[in-house]
Motif scaffolding. Structure first.
Motif, PDB file in Angstrom:
ATOM      1  N   PRO A   1      11.007 -33.909  17.094  1.00 52.91           N
ATOM      2  CA  PRO A   1      11.451 -33.189  18.249  1.00 52.91           C
ATOM      3  C   PRO A   1      12.270 -31.800  17.798  1.00 52.91           C
ATOM      4  CG  PRO A   1      12.806 -35.216  18.044  1.00 52.91           C
ATOM      5  CD  PRO A   1      11.685 -35.207  17.079  1.00 52.91           C
ATOM      6  N   LYS A   2      12.162 -30.595  18.390  1.00 50.43           N
ATOM      7  CA  LYS A   2      12.660 -29.676  18.447  1.00 50.43           C
ATOM      8  C   LYS A   2      14.358 -29.615  18.990  1.00 50.43           C
ATOM      9  CE  LYS A   2       9.170 -27.557  16.202  1.00 50.43           C
ATOM     10  NZ  LYS A   2       8.282 -28.865  16.232  1.00 50.43           N
ATOM     11  N   TYR A   3      14.208 -30.359  20.008  1.00 47.20           N
ATOM     12  CA  TYR A   3      15.473 -30.735  21.009  1.00 47.20           C
ATOM     13  C   TYR A   3      15.517 -32.053  21.309  1.00 47.20           C
ATOM     14  CZ  TYR A   3      15.395 -25.368  20.901  1.00 47.20           C
ATOM     15  OH  TYR A   3      15.459 -24.172  20.592  1.00 47.20           O
ATOM     16  N   ILE A   4      16.682 -32.595  21.741  1.00 41.70           N
ATOM     17  CA  ILE A   4      16.885 -33.879  22.404  1.00 41.70           C
ATOM     18  C   ILE A   4      17.327 -33.509  23.742  1.00 41.70           C
ATOM     19  CG2 ILE A   4      17.880 -36.161  22.588  1.00 41.70           C
ATOM     20  CD1 ILE A   4      17.801 -36.298  19.661  1.00 41.70           C
ATOM     21  N   MET A   5      16.594 -33.730  24.730  1.00 40.24           N
ATOM     22  CA  MET A   5      16.978 -33.641  26.208  1.00 40.24           C
ATOM     23  C   MET A   5      17.643 -34.771  26.679  1.00 40.24           C
ATOM     24  SD  MET A   5      15.261 -30.695  26.424  1.00 40.24           S
ATOM     25  CE  MET A   5      14.833 -29.878  27.916  1.00 40.24           C
ATOM     26  N   VAL A   6      18.853 -34.763  27.033  1.00 40.25           N
ATOM     27  CA  VAL A   6      19.643 -35.820  27.825  1.00 40.25           C
ATOM     28  C   VAL A   6      19.538 -35.803  29.165  1.00 40.25           C
ATOM     29  CG1 VAL A   6      21.933 -36.970  27.616  1.00 40.25           C
ATOM     30  CG2 VAL A   6      21.189 -35.760  25.526  1.00 40.25           C
ATOM     31  N   TYR A   7      18.971 -36.882  29.771  1.00 36.29           N
ATOM     32  CA  TYR A   7      18.798 -36.960  31.159  1.00 36.29           C
ATOM     33  C   TYR A   7      19.810 -38.139  31.761  1.00 36.29           C
ATOM     34  CZ  TYR A   7      14.542 -34.219  31.087  1.00 36.29           C
ATOM     35  OH  TYR A   7      13.797 -32.938  30.453  1.00 36.29           O
ATOM     36  N   ALA A   8      20.340 -37.815  33.047  1.00 37.91           N
ATOM     37  CA  ALA A   8      21.208 -38.991  33.387  1.00 37.91           C
ATOM     38  C   ALA A   8      21.147 -39.136  34.735  1.00 37.91           C
ATOM     39  CB  ALA A   8      22.767 -38.517  33.156  1.00 37.91           C
ATOM     40  N   SER A   9      20.997 -40.276  35.408  1.00 37.38           N
ATOM     41  CA  SER A   9      20.614 -40.939  36.626  1.00 37.38           C
ATOM     42  C   SER A   9      21.645 -40.342  37.671  1.00 37.38           C
ATOM     43  CB  SER A   9      20.327 -42.261  36.703  1.00 37.38           C
ATOM     44  OG  SER A   9      21.342 -42.996  36.286  1.00 37.38           O
ATOM     45  N   ILE A  10      22.805 -40.335  37.166  1.00 37.12           N
ATOM     46  CA  ILE A  10      23.917 -39.964  38.431  1.00 37.12           C
ATOM     47  C   ILE A  10      24.094 -38.816  38.741  1.00 37.12           C
ATOM     48  CG2 ILE A  10      25.218 -42.148  37.223  1.00 37.12           C
ATOM     49  CD1 ILE A  10      26.916 -40.075  35.531  1.00 37.12           C
ATOM     50  N   ILE A  11      23.624 -37.614  38.093  1.00 35.74           N
ATOM     51  CA  ILE A  11      23.976 -36.054  38.231  1.00 35.74           C
ATOM     52  C   ILE A  11      22.907 -35.771  39.554  1.00 35.74           C
ATOM     53  CG2 ILE A  11      24.721 -35.815  36.063  1.00 35.74           C
ATOM     54  CD1 ILE A  11      22.121 -34.307  35.413  1.00 35.74           C
TER      55      ILE A  11
ATOM     56  N   ALA B   1      12.795 -25.228  34.290  1.00 37.98           N
ATOM     57  CA  ALA B   1      11.415 -24.621  33.894  1.00 37.98           C
ATOM     58  C   ALA B   1      10.903 -24.894  35.207  1.00 37.98           C
ATOM     59  CB  ALA B   1      10.697 -25.301  32.946  1.00 37.98           C
ATOM     60  N   GLY B   2      11.364 -24.087  36.246  1.00 43.02           N
ATOM     61  CA  GLY B   2      10.513 -24.205  37.512  1.00 43.02           C
ATOM     62  C   GLY B   2      10.554 -25.674  38.316  1.00 43.02           C
ATOM     63  N   GLU B   3      11.247 -26.695  37.764  1.00 40.89           N
ATOM     64  CA  GLU B   3      11.191 -28.221  38.181  1.00 40.89           C
ATOM     65  C   GLU B   3      12.760 -28.570  38.540  1.00 40.89           C
ATOM     66  OE1 GLU B   3       8.634 -30.936  36.830  1.00 40.89           O
ATOM     67  OE2 GLU B   3       6.759 -29.396  36.883  1.00 40.89           O
ATOM     68  N   TYR B   4      13.013 -29.354  39.499  1.00 39.89           N
ATOM     69  CA  TYR B   4      14.339 -29.931  39.553  1.00 39.89           C
ATOM     70  C   TYR B   4      14.359 -31.211  38.693  1.00 39.89           C
ATOM     71  CZ  TYR B   4      16.110 -26.582  42.831  1.00 39.89           C
ATOM     72  OH  TYR B   4      16.668 -25.372  43.362  1.00 39.89           O
ATOM     73  N   ARG B   5      15.164 -31.292  37.725  1.00 42.02           N
ATOM     74  CA  ARG B   5      15.429 -32.467  37.029  1.00 42.02           C
ATOM     75  C   ARG B   5      16.799 -32.853  36.666  1.00 42.02           C
ATOM     76  NH1 ARG B   5      10.290 -33.529  34.601  1.00 42.02           N
ATOM     77  NH2 ARG B   5       8.825 -31.795  34.439  1.00 42.02           N
TER      78      ARG B   5
ATOM     79  N   ILE C   1      18.270 -41.052  29.742  1.00 38.85           N
ATOM     80  CA  ILE C   1      16.837 -40.936  29.053  1.00 38.85           C
ATOM     81  C   ILE C   1      17.057 -39.962  27.913  1.00 38.85           C
ATOM     82  CG2 ILE C   1      14.412 -40.551  29.439  1.00 38.85           C
ATOM     83  CD1 ILE C   1      14.762 -41.948  32.074  1.00 38.85           C
ATOM     84  N   LEU C   2      16.532 -40.275  26.702  1.00 42.70           N
ATOM     85  CA  LEU C   2      16.383 -39.064  25.721  1.00 42.70           C
ATOM     86  C   LEU C   2      14.890 -38.912  25.696  1.00 42.70           C
ATOM     87  CD1 LEU C   2      18.873 -40.579  23.113  1.00 42.70           C
ATOM     88  CD2 LEU C   2      19.607 -39.176  25.017  1.00 42.70           C
ATOM     89  N   ALA C   3      14.748 -37.315  25.887  1.00 44.47           N
ATOM     90  CA  ALA C   3      13.137 -36.902  25.507  1.00 44.47           C
ATOM     91  C   ALA C   3      13.442 -35.816  24.744  1.00 44.47           C
ATOM     92  CB  ALA C   3      12.695 -36.761  26.893  1.00 44.47           C
ATOM     93  N   SER C   4      12.069 -35.515  24.119  1.00 43.48           N
ATOM     94  CA  SER C   4      11.949 -34.363  23.455  1.00 43.48           C
ATOM     95  C   SER C   4      11.670 -33.151  24.115  1.00 43.48           C
ATOM     96  CB  SER C   4      10.806 -34.620  22.318  1.00 43.48           C
ATOM     97  OG  SER C   4       9.528 -34.864  23.045  1.00 43.48           O
ATOM     98  N   HIS C   5      11.488 -31.928  23.562  1.00 51.07           N
ATOM     99  CA  HIS C   5      11.180 -30.604  24.347  1.00 51.07           C
ATOM    100  C   HIS C   5       9.915 -30.588  25.154  1.00 51.07           C
ATOM    101  CE1 HIS C   5       9.136 -30.542  20.506  1.00 51.07           C
ATOM    102  NE2 HIS C   5       8.205 -29.536  20.952  1.00 51.07           N
ATOM    103  N   ASP C   6       8.804 -31.688  24.701  1.00 52.34           N
ATOM    104  CA  ASP C   6       7.659 -31.709  25.562  1.00 52.34           C
ATOM    105  C   ASP C   6       7.615 -32.994  26.519  1.00 52.34           C
ATOM    106  OD1 ASP C   6       7.648 -33.725  23.873  1.00 52.34           O
ATOM    107  OD2 ASP C   6       5.676 -33.182  22.696  1.00 52.34           O
ATOM    108  N   GLY C   7       9.096 -33.507  26.843  1.00 48.57           N
ATOM    109  CA  GLY C   7       8.819 -34.588  27.609  1.00 48.57           C
ATOM    110  C   GLY C   7       8.695 -36.008  27.040  1.00 48.57           C
TER     111      GLY C   7
END
Length: 233
Positions: A143-153, A159-163, A202-208
């Protein structure tokens, strides 16, 4: 109330090949990391490189391919000045799945098999010795980046979508086995609810795609909560 990631620690290596996330992908990805030889009567002999596994060097991968070729008397594989070189000694066709071909250094157009899988096909004796144009890159699918997602926020526009994206942590090549990033600039995000029962990260790469680390070491995400109005939002 708001929250941010104050630091993020994780293994510095990742699985060499992408890991399947469902049963459909499981078979497709197996074919993508496969190496197959078809002889003159179209008899197939094949194997697949390991998934959810970190190859530590280029030679480890090429050795597996060489063992496959030499043990079946198809030819051999070696590394010549960081480039993969294949020598075929039997009439037939050697086929690399897309993932293997890209990792080994092929950057050209791929052909399609009947099952719609993209492959690199090398014919013998038309080509007795084949050398990949680009160098082997065992980190090709890192992965080029690690995207850190959290359920509590509260969701934010990405990129045009709410996440529910809390932080983007860049991945840099490291010599150490474990790396911790400390974020001086604290990017706070509003909480969706002030009552928190559980927190899902949830930890995801730059492509999801979900991150598959190359080690069983713990991944540590430190969260900082604040209700100060002057914090950055």
């Amino acid at each position: 109330w708001k929250v941010c990631v104050s630091s993020f620690g994780h293994p510095s290596t990742f699985a060499t090949f992408l890991s399947p996330e469902n049963e459909v992908e499981k078979e497709v990805y197996k074919l993508q990391r496969s190496v197959a030889f078809y002889d003159v009567d179209d008899t197939e002999t094949s194997f697949s490189l390991k998934t959810e596994y970190t190859y530590n060097s280029s030679s480890e991968i090429v050795t597996e391919i060489d063992n496959f070729l030499s043990s079946n008397n198809f030819g051999n594989a070696n590394i010549d000045n960081e480039h993969t070189q294949i020598t075929l000694t039997k009439t037939g066709k050697l086929v690399f799945g897309e993932a293997v071909a890209r990792l080994l250094g092929y950057r050209g157009e791929l052909s399609k098999m009947d099952n719609d899988i993209s492959v690199l096909s090398i014919d013998s004796p038309t080509t007795d010795i084949y050398k990949f144009d680009s160098k082997i890159n065992i980190e090709y699918f890192y992965p080029k980046y690690i995207m850190v997602y959290a359920s509590i926020i509260q969701p934010v526009l990405v990129a045009g979508e709410y996440r529910k994206l809390l932080r983007i942590s860049p991945v840099e090549r490291q010599e150490v086995a474990y790396v911790t990033n400390y974020f001086r600039h604290k990017e706070f995000t509003k909480l969706e609810n002030t009552f928190i029962d559980t927190i899902e990260i949830i930890l995801a790469s730059h492509d999801g795609r979900k991150i598959c680390f190359g080690s069983s070491q713990d991944v540590v995400v430190n969260l900082e909560f604040s209700n100060h109005s002057d914090d950055y939002l």
